[in-house]
Design an enzyme around this catalytic site. Sequence first.
Site, short mmCIF file in Angstrom:
data_model
loop_
_atom_site.label_atom_id
_atom_site.label_comp_id
_atom_site.label_asym_id
_atom_site.label_seq_id
_atom_site.Cartn_x
_atom_site.Cartn_y
_atom_site.Cartn_z
N CYS A 70 -7.60 1.48 -5.22
CA CYS A 70 -9.05 0.73 -5.77
C CYS A 70 -8.96 -0.56 -6.08
CB CYS A 70 -9.61 1.53 -7.39
SG CYS A 70 -10.72 0.73 -8.13
N CYS A 182 -13.98 -2.26 -0.52
CA CYS A 182 -13.86 -1.30 -1.61
C CYS A 182 -13.69 0.06 -0.88
CB CYS A 182 -15.33 -0.87 -2.27
SG CYS A 182 -15.37 0.47 -3.04
#
Length: 258
Positions: A70, A182
């Site tokens: 992440c 992302c």
Amino acid sequence: MTIGFFDSGIGGLTVLEESLRRLPAQDYVYMADTLHVPYGPKSQEEVRGYVLDAVKTMMGEGIEALVIACNTATSIAVNELRELYDIPIIGMEPAVKPAVEMNRATGRRVLVFATQLTLSMPKYYALVSRVDEEGIVDSLPLPELVRYCEDLQFDRRILKDYFLGKLADYDLGRYGIVVLGCTHYPYYRNILRELLPAHIEIVDGNAGTIRRLASLLSRYGVMSGRGSGDVKLMCTGNDPAYIVKMQNALQWLRDNYS
């Protein structure tokens, strides 16, 4: 050995899937922070606490290396995690540097898709400032896309309308590369490939992250071939339905991208 993967939700499964292909003789623990997904709208201090708590639980599972799959969590917590735990810890950042290097000779620009929180982080600004000497990087927040992904929303009509709306003000002829900044976003690589002009390359940081992981484990002599690619899926909400969702999402990735 057992390698841990952490993300706010199912996005990091795109990185795990890369590792399963490249490092199949390891075992894996994957933790999704379902109690707090998405991270994008939350404060840095909130996210920091969520990440530290989740990784503490993962350490109880006997992980011997950790991938923070992440970008947002990496920016906020990876340095503190490295101080807390004496295991190899790999973070992620948007693949801006390779994109700029790949695109330098084309005269075109680079467009980075990411969450609003990632784009607002000092680490992101420092990254762009360090590698973008010619000022060719633009950034576009796609906050809704994480929720689409978490809902397993793959309806092509809905997604096409969404992307076309977000890109309506951009002259795509000026861009040579789109960066998926992302880990949730690679789920939508195929539909982006259909919508973007053929000359635009789509890149993410997944392959580079797993190459770094393999190199680090080899360097420290901690990578073994004793595992069998077993994956233990966990979530902070201890929700059996979400575990099933993760199983389905991982299978979807294998069916569509392997």
